[in-house]
Design an enzyme around this catalytic site. Structure first.
Site, mmCIF file in Angstrom:
data_model
loop_
_atom_site.group_PDB
_atom_site.id
_atom_site.type_symbol
_atom_site.label_atom_id
_atom_site.label_comp_id
_atom_site.label_asym_id
_atom_site.label_seq_id
_atom_site.Cartn_x
_atom_site.Cartn_y
_atom_site.Cartn_z
ATOM 1 N N GLU A 1 -6.290 3.304 9.940
ATOM 2 C CA GLU A 1 -4.996 2.654 10.189
ATOM 3 C C GLU A 1 -4.876 1.326 9.461
ATOM 4 O OE1 GLU A 1 -1.491 2.307 10.944
ATOM 5 O OE2 GLU A 1 -2.149 3.689 12.503
ATOM 6 N N LYS B 1 -2.306 1.229 -1.168
ATOM 7 C CA LYS B 1 -1.599 1.394 0.105
ATOM 8 C C LYS B 1 -0.444 2.376 -0.010
ATOM 9 C CE LYS B 1 -2.801 -3.182 1.920
ATOM 10 N NZ LYS B 1 -2.331 -4.531 2.297
#
Length: 814
Positions: free
Chosen positions: A605, A681
């Site tokens: 996460e 990302k």
């Protein structure tokens, strides 16, 4: 009347014999029969002496001397000086007799079962004599009994069969159950009808006590030992194990069969038939309640009463098409093993009759293989039956409980718990009574398996998490502090017991399978062994603990590429290291596949948005059937901090230095300013959205002056951007002229992705993004025009640590 039996450790020293006296020096034991074992170590000493004598080794004399000295030392510590002479003379006289027996074995160079029984009887003879004399010296009304006079057996020396009707009559005729006295009898010893000394085999002293209890219709049989009863599991392996207050005879026998050493199964039989309760007590903690064994006793109403195991097991398997439908094959198989005096501990046979598999002792494995190979030689030569196969280094673990048959799903819970922790089950057996479920596993997995099952069936659903943390820098320190601060809350509120079992930084590493103290970890780590990622992984493998989680708080490429090893060993991986999830797509997919295959969490996460629930939200969208079409995001907290603080009152290089000092960038700011971090990302977001994308597919619009990223050091890089202040001033001026702000934006649109510096107008959601905040806009089939918006702090050690912590808690519910 009560019958008490004291084991070898209970009478193993003068100090322990005093404890026995303290127990019996009570009104409740005025009418008591006491059975004692030999002092601890004495039986082994006698056996060694006999073996040496039969081997014509005069070292047996040293064993005799040690035996004599042990008992003389006990006399000197127990009794007043005035009594030493007579007692020591008795010991020396009996040792002389023993020496004569051993000398005979030495002279002929062999022993016999009959001689061995005679020699082995001296241990109990010595202990019962000394204990009785000690009781008398302390004023207790005590007499010494002769077990050989009342317990009669056949002449199967070493493991004689008791003639119970005759024995019961002799006991009843010779013992007055109304006398207010203590009678001390040696355990283990008996005699044949011809008067030869015999012994009752393993657990013989327990059996002696049970025989007396049954013959005299005792109100209770107390077994005094060095543990406080029968435990839910071996307390040496399972720290959370506890004594079982109430248990049935049948359950006790099952646990004893599967390795619980407090009772020996045959010893229960005489009292079971007479329904006489057994109380197992601790000589060294007499106030502990212990375990009461009686008829149909299940006070806790638990389905599973205990978990036990037998070690040093081998599996012998016979397979082949020639076994199918051929009458008598199983009979031949088992008859052959029986004729070879090979004890079968576990049996499992496929319903197709294609294979027979039995569990036997490691000591019997080679012999069993030879016997079965010889018996089925013709079938093997014709390829109807394959050569028997032996698998060693195995153990049997068993769930035991009378009420197991009344509960559905126990087998499923058992094997699911084992499977989640990568414990491979080689064979399974369940009795028709459904009182136990047995599984054969590797020896190396026993401790993990016992703890896993104990947690599943006994620990009020408190789940133990064992964390192996690599990285103890800025984020790592805050993570460890969060674990320390929340440990009590997690255990009380969420029923999760978290402990850090391994910890490493770039220099050193430490381990403690009971948990590293989180208030002194820094000092401990400074004194640790030299750090090595591969040795760290090997240590985790060697510990083989249940519910293990590898926590990667580094940016190390070597560490990131070790995840597959962890996942395939059923060790969960929680990481803030973006390298693995943004590596080649095939490697990323392999890690996801391994996670599914071994049902082992792989959670990252914090790869996107630090502590923000970006990936979790995205995963829920995809799982629920939504499709991600477009993503717009500011994903670098460090770059957002830099551009939010860069104005005409300062210079770009000064703001970069400030971001470095406050910990918003990596130690090397080129990682942030190059855009590679943001590229990783957006790549991860695209992949988690279901798209096959590589890092090279992402377009990167560089905003740095030429040559900045080619510098060979951080100082050189800072020098280049300082020399090019005008370049950055021009970027800022152009944005100001358009009433825009500079933001480093990542975009993904139906399979294509890009990153770069953009001028954001005042009406855009990114315009007012402050400080180090991140923002992610998901445009999906369900959110086509008004995107799903996730916004908040996307950088900083504290929030990143909290995101790692949250992923670790997610592993519990995986």
């Amino acid at each position: 009347m009560k019958i008490l039996k004291f084991g070898g450790t209970s009478v193993g020293s003068a100090q322990n014999i005093r404890k026995v006296h303290q127990i019996l020096n009570s009104d409740q034991y005025q009418n008591t029969l006491v059975v004692v074992s030999a002092m601890s170590g004495v039986t082994n000493l006698l056996e060694a002496a006999l073996h040496r004598a039969a081997s014509e080794d005069r070292a047996f004399e040293e064993d005799l001397h040690n035996l004599e000295q042990l008992h003389i030392t006990t006399i000197e510590e127990l009794f007043p000086v005035a009594l030493h002479g007579a007692l020591i003379s008795y010991i020396k006289r009996e040792v002389n007799k023993l020496e004569t027996l051993l000398e005979g074995a030495y002279l002929i160079g062999e022993t016999t079962p009959r001689l061995k029984d005679k020699v082995m009887s001296y241990g109990e003879q010595f202990s019962s004599y000394l204990i009785n004399e000690f009781f008398k010296s302390k004023g207790l009304p005590s007499t010494l009994g002769d077990s050989k006079a009342v317990i009669k057996t056949n002449e199967k020396f070493g493991n004689a069969t008791v003639n119970l009707p005759l024995t019961f009559k002799l006991i009843q005729d010779n013992i007055d159950t109304t006398a207010k006295e203590i009678r001390v009898f040696p355990g283990f010893i008996a005699s044949s009808s011809n008067g030869y000394t015999t012994t009752l085999g393993r657990g013989g002293s327990d059996y002696t006590a049970a025989i007396f209890a049954a013959a005299l219709h005792a109100e209770e049989l107390e077994i005094w030992t060095d543990v406080s009863g029968m435990y839910t599991a071996d307390p040496r392996m399972v720290k959370q194990a506890f004594a079982i207050p109430l248990i049935s005879y049948e359950e006790a026998m099952e646990l004893s069969h599967f390795g619980a050493k407090v009772l020996y199964p045959p010893s229960i039989q005489p009292v079971l038939e007479k329904q006489i309760p057994i109380l197992i007590k601790n000589t060294f903690d007499p106030d502990a309640p212990g375990t009461r064994v009686s008829h149909n006793s299940n006070g806790a109403k638990r389905a599973v009463r205990g978990i036990s195991r037998i070690g040093k097991i081998s599996l012998l398997s016979l397979e082949g098409p020639g076994l199918i439908g051929i009458p008598g094959t199983s009979h031949r198989f088992f008859q052959t093993l029986s004729n070879g005096n090979i004890n079968i501990i576990l049996i499992t046979q496929a319903s197709s009759e294609h294979s027979i598999c039995v569990g036997i002792s490691n000591d019997d494995a080679e012999k069993a293989e030879e016997l079965i190979s010889a018996e089925f030689q013709n079938e093997i030569s014709e390829n109807k039956v394959y050569k028997p196969v032996i698998e060693q280094d195995l153990s049997i673990i068993a769930l035991v409980g009378d009420r197991m048959k009344s509960y559905q799903g126990l087998s499923g819970r058992m094997f699911s718990a084992l499977g989640k922790n990568n414990v491979n089950v080689r064979a399974i057996a369940q009795g028709a009574s459904e009182r136990n479920i047995s599984a054969v596993i590797a020896d190396k997995d026993v401790k993990k398996a016992l703890n896993t099952l104990h947690e599943a069936f006994f620990e009020e659903q408190v789940k133990q998490l064992n964390l192996f943390v690599m990285g103890a820098g800025n984020v790592g320190k805050r993570f460890l502090e969060q674990v320390r601060a929340q440990k009590k809350y997690l255990k009380e509120e969420l029923k999760i017991n978290v402990r850090v079992t391994g910890l490493a930084n770039s220099r050193t590493m430490i381990f403690n399978d009971q948990g590293i103290a989180l208030d002194t970890w820094e000092a401990s780590l400074n004194e640790g062994e030299k750090a090595c990622p591969e040795q760290f992984r090997q240590k985790i493998k060697a510990f083989n603990l249940r519910n293990s989680v590898f926590v990667d708080i580094t940016a190390n490429r070597e560490v990131a590429f070790s995840y597959a090893e962890y996942l395939s060993s059923s060790v969960a991986v929680v990481t803030c290291n973006k390298i693995a999830a943004s590596s080649d797509y095939d490697h990323y997919k392999d890690l996801k596949d391994l996670s599914r295959k071994y049902n082992t969490p792989f959670l990252f996460e914090t790869n996107v948005g630090a502590g923000l629930p970006v990936l979790d939200t995205l995963k829920n969208l995809v799982i629920s059937g939504d499709k991600i079409n477009q993503i717009e995001a500011v994903l670098s907290g460090s770059l957002n901090f830099i551009f939010n603080h860069y104005d005409h009152s300062t210079t770009f290089d000064q703001v970069v230095k400030q971001a470095m000092e406050e910990g918003y960038t990596e130690p090397d700011p080129r990682i942030d300013l190059s855009g590679i971090d943001v590229m990783r990302k957006i790549l991860i977001l695209a992949r988690e959205s279901g798209y096959h994308l590589e890092l090279d597919d992402i377009e990167s619009n560089d905003f740095l002056p030429e040559g900045a990223l080619k510098t060979d050091s951080v100082d050189a890089f800072l020098e280049v951007i300082q020399q090019n202040r005008s370049h950055f001033e021009q970027l800022l001026k152009k944005a100001d002229e358009k009433n825009c702000k500079l933001k480093y934006v990542a975009s993904f649109n139906r399979g294509k992705a890009s990153v770069g510096l953009k001028e954001i107008p005042a009406d855009h959601p990114f315009y007012n993004l402050e400080g180090k905040d991140n923002i992610v806009l998901f445009y999906t089939d369900r959110y086509p025009e008004q995107p799903l918006n996730i916004k908040g702090a996307g950088a900083g050690a504290e929030v990143t640590a909290s995101g790692i912590f949250a992923d670790i808690i997610r592993t519990v519910n995986n």
